[in-house]
Motif scaffolding. Structure first.
Motif, PDB file in Angstrom:
ATOM      1  N   HIS A  30      43.566 118.318 -66.631  1.00 32.79           N
ATOM      2  CA  HIS A  30      42.484 118.208 -67.594  1.00 32.79           C
ATOM      3  C   HIS A  30      43.041 118.115 -69.016  1.00 32.79           C
ATOM      4  CE1 HIS A  30      43.237 122.539 -67.069  1.00 32.79           C
ATOM      5  NE2 HIS A  30      42.830 122.693 -68.315  1.00 32.79           N
ATOM      6  N   ARG A  31      42.185 117.683 -69.924  1.00 27.57           N
ATOM      7  CA  ARG A  31      42.551 117.445 -71.317  1.00 27.57           C
ATOM      8  C   ARG A  31      42.533 118.758 -72.095  1.00 27.57           C
ATOM      9  NH1 ARG A  31      39.012 112.910 -73.327  1.00 27.57           N
ATOM     10  NH2 ARG A  31      40.497 111.610 -72.189  1.00 27.57           N
ATOM     11  N   ALA A  32      43.513 118.899 -72.985  1.00 28.29           N
ATOM     12  CA  ALA A  32      43.614 120.098 -73.821  1.00 28.29           C
ATOM     13  C   ALA A  32      44.088 119.702 -75.212  1.00 28.29           C
ATOM     14  CB  ALA A  32      44.588 121.090 -73.194  1.00 28.29           C
ATOM     15  N   ILE A  33      43.966 120.638 -76.147  1.00 33.37           N
ATOM     16  CA  ILE A  33      44.492 120.455 -77.499  1.00 33.37           C
ATOM     17  C   ILE A  33      45.270 121.704 -77.899  1.00 33.37           C
ATOM     18  CG2 ILE A  33      42.785 118.769 -78.335  1.00 33.37           C
ATOM     19  CD1 ILE A  33      42.380 122.244 -79.599  1.00 33.37           C
ATOM     20  N   SER A  34      46.320 121.492 -78.695  1.00 27.09           N
ATOM     21  CA  SER A  34      47.094 122.591 -79.276  1.00 27.09           C
ATOM     22  C   SER A  34      47.310 122.291 -80.748  1.00 27.09           C
ATOM     23  CB  SER A  34      48.453 122.735 -78.586  1.00 27.09           C
ATOM     24  OG  SER A  34      48.305 123.231 -77.282  1.00 27.09           O
ATOM     25  N   VAL A  35      47.117 123.302 -81.588  1.00 25.42           N
ATOM     26  CA  VAL A  35      47.260 123.142 -83.037  1.00 25.42           C
ATOM     27  C   VAL A  35      48.353 124.084 -83.536  1.00 25.42           C
ATOM     28  CG1 VAL A  35      46.082 123.321 -85.267  1.00 25.42           C
ATOM     29  CG2 VAL A  35      44.812 122.539 -83.245  1.00 25.42           C
ATOM     30  N   PHE A  36      49.200 123.552 -84.396  1.00 25.53           N
ATOM     31  CA  PHE A  36      50.291 124.300 -85.028  1.00 25.53           C
ATOM     32  C   PHE A  36      50.096 124.218 -86.535  1.00 25.53           C
ATOM     33  CE2 PHE A  36      51.726 123.221 -80.887  1.00 25.53           C
ATOM     34  CZ  PHE A  36      52.662 124.175 -80.518  1.00 25.53           C
ATOM     35  N   ILE A  37      49.832 125.362 -87.161  1.00 29.13           N
ATOM     36  CA  ILE A  37      49.643 125.417 -88.617  1.00 29.13           C
ATOM     37  C   ILE A  37      50.849 126.102 -89.250  1.00 29.13           C
ATOM     38  CG2 ILE A  37      48.265 126.446 -90.487  1.00 29.13           C
ATOM     39  CD1 ILE A  37      46.889 124.056 -89.172  1.00 29.13           C
ATOM     40  N   PHE A  38      51.341 125.482 -90.304  1.00 27.41           N
ATOM     41  CA  PHE A  38      52.439 126.023 -91.094  1.00 27.41           C
ATOM     42  C   PHE A  38      51.937 126.319 -92.495  1.00 27.41           C
ATOM     43  CE2 PHE A  38      54.208 123.503 -87.751  1.00 27.41           C
ATOM     44  CZ  PHE A  38      55.362 124.163 -87.368  1.00 27.41           C
ATOM     45  N   ASN A  39      52.539 127.317 -93.162  1.00 26.10           N
ATOM     46  CA  ASN A  39      52.228 127.528 -94.574  1.00 26.10           C
ATOM     47  C   ASN A  39      53.194 126.685 -95.408  1.00 26.10           C
ATOM     48  OD1 ASN A  39      54.653 129.012 -94.721  1.00 26.10           O
ATOM     49  ND2 ASN A  39      53.612 130.990 -94.652  1.00 26.10           N
ATOM     50  N   THR A  40      53.016 126.699 -96.722  1.00 26.68           N
ATOM     51  CA  THR A  40      53.855 125.859 -97.579  1.00 26.68           C
ATOM     52  C   THR A  40      55.301 126.343 -97.637  1.00 26.68           C
ATOM     53  OG1 THR A  40      53.062 127.076 -99.523  1.00 26.68           O
ATOM     54  CG2 THR A  40      51.959 124.988 -99.014  1.00 26.68           C
ATOM     55  N   GLU A  41      55.568 127.538 -97.126  1.00 27.37           N
ATOM     56  CA  GLU A  41      56.943 128.041 -97.026  1.00 27.37           C
ATOM     57  C   GLU A  41      57.631 127.552 -95.750  1.00 27.37           C
ATOM     58  OE1 GLU A  41      58.441 129.934 -99.463  1.00 27.37           O
ATOM     59  OE2 GLU A  41      56.598 129.491-100.561  1.00 27.37           O
TER      60      GLU A  41
END
Length: 176
Positions: A30-41
Motif C-alpha cells: 500500500h501507499r505511504a508517505i514519510s516526511v523529514f523536517i530539518f531546522n536551519t542548523e
C-alpha cells in the motif's frame, strides 16, 4: 474510524482499498508517505511514536509518516499529516520513493511503497499527543552514532531509508 489505505502495484498504480489494520495484518502493498523536517542548523526533527500505537510504539522515527487517503495525492497527504501530527507547516520537496517489506510485532507487516518528502523550518512543533509521545532535534553525526549504538529504538522504515534520505538531500542542497 475504519481508515482505508490505497493498495498499489509495484508501479504505484492503485489496485484497490483495504482497511489499514487488515493491510498490515496481510502484508498488502500500500501507499505511504514519510516526511523529514530539518531546522536551519541542519538538525533532523525526530518523532517518538506514542507507546500505544498499533505498531512500533515508543520508537523514534522521521518527523511524520502516514498513508494518503483515497483520492488524496502524496504531497497533500504529507502536508496534511505534518500539520496533524507535529503542528508544523513547511514547504515540502519530494525526494524519492522506495518499497519495503518488514515484519513487525503483533504479527503485523509493513509492505509499503513510501513517498519521501523533506523540508526546512524552525517552526516549533506543537505535537498531537494522540499520535506523538515526544520529539527531539538531532544532528546527522549524533543520529548516525545513535543508530549504530541503539538501532532497536528506531522504526524499521526509518532504518531502511535514512542513509538515502541524507545523501539525496545533501546532493540536492549542493545544487541549489
Amino acid at each position: 474510524m475504519n481508515v482505508q489505505v490505497v493498495l498499489v502495484d509495484e508501479n504505484d498504480t492503485p489496485v484497490g482499498l483495504m482497511p489499514k489494520m487488515e493491510a498490515h495484518e496481510k502484508g498488502a502493498l500500500h501507499r505511504a508517505i514519510s516526511v523529514f523536517i530539518f531546522n536551519t542548523e541542519g538538525d533532523l526533527l525526530l518523532q517518538q511514536r506514542r507507546y500505544d500505537k498499533y505498531h512500533s510504539g515508543g520508537l523514534w522515527t522521521n518527523t511524520c509518516c502516514s498513508h494518503p487517503l483515497p483520492e488524496e495525492d502524496t504531497t497533500r497527504a504529507a502536508n496534511r499529516r505534518l500539520l496533524e501530527e507535529m503542528g508544523i507547516e513547511a514547504e515540502l520537496h519530494f525526494l524519492f520513493s522506495f518499497q519495503y517489506h518488514a515484519a513487525l510485532e503483533n504479527g503485523l507487516t509493513e509492505h509499503e511503497l513510501d513517498h519521501v518528502f523533506w523540508g526546512i523550518t524552525d517552526q516549533k512543533p506543537d505535537i498531537n499527543i494522540s499520535e506523538v509521545e515526544s520529539y527531539k532535534y538531532i544532528s546527522r553525526t549524533e543520529l548516525l552514532a545513535d543508530l549504530t549504538a541503539r538501532s532497536e529504538t528506531y522504526t524499521e522504515w526509518f532504518k531502511i531509508c535514512i542513509q538515502d534520505v541524507l545523501e539525496k538531500i545533501e546532493s540536492q542542497t549542493k545544487s541549489l
